[in-house]
Scaffold this active site. Structure first.
Site: not given
Length: 138
Positions: A16-18
């Site tokens: 995932t991203d942030a």
């Protein structure tokens, strides 16, 4: 006859991203694993193709449509089917879902090539039969 293969997986933090949404390129890795498992379950592991014949499948075309994002800790599935099987190429469709939600649809063209030269090669009968077991074609 098999017709479709489903592979399940969990979305981890590394995917995932942030914001906790699956990074767009991770779908490619999920799909690669699902294609490998689909062929294995159809009776032809990709390692055997290479070891027995010196042939490999390579991606020559890829399209992906994102519908809804997968998120951290989701349990998702990829359904892999074959749309067409030619002499040296095949086209797959892979649908990524999470419950009733469709996350992404991939269309992938694979070509069979000689590993040592990179030249196109006909798909051997054993592998053709496995691909056809995953085919939507009658």
């Amino acid at each position: 006859m098999m017709k479709a293969h489903k592979t399940g997986f969990r979305v981890y933090y590394e995917d995932t991203d942030a914001g906790g949404i699956v990074y767009h390129a991770r779908y490619l890795a999920f799909a690669e694993r699902a294609r490998t498992e689909a062929l294995r379950m159809a009776g032809t592991p990709v390692s055997a193709l290479q070891e027995e014949t010196g042939l490999v499948f390579v991606v020559t075309k890829l399209g992906i449509e994102y519908h809804q994002p997968l998120r951290l800790d989701d349990w998702a599935e990829i359904t892999t089917t074959i749309d067409t099987v030619g002499a040296a190429r095949c086209q797959l469709r892979q649908i990524v879902t999470c419950g009733d939600m469709r996350a992404a649809t991939l269309t992938v063209e694979l070509a069979c090539i000689m590993q040592n030269s990179g030249r196109p090669a006909r798909i051997p009968p054993r592998w053709r039969a496995s691909l056809q077991a995953l085919s939507n074609q009658s």
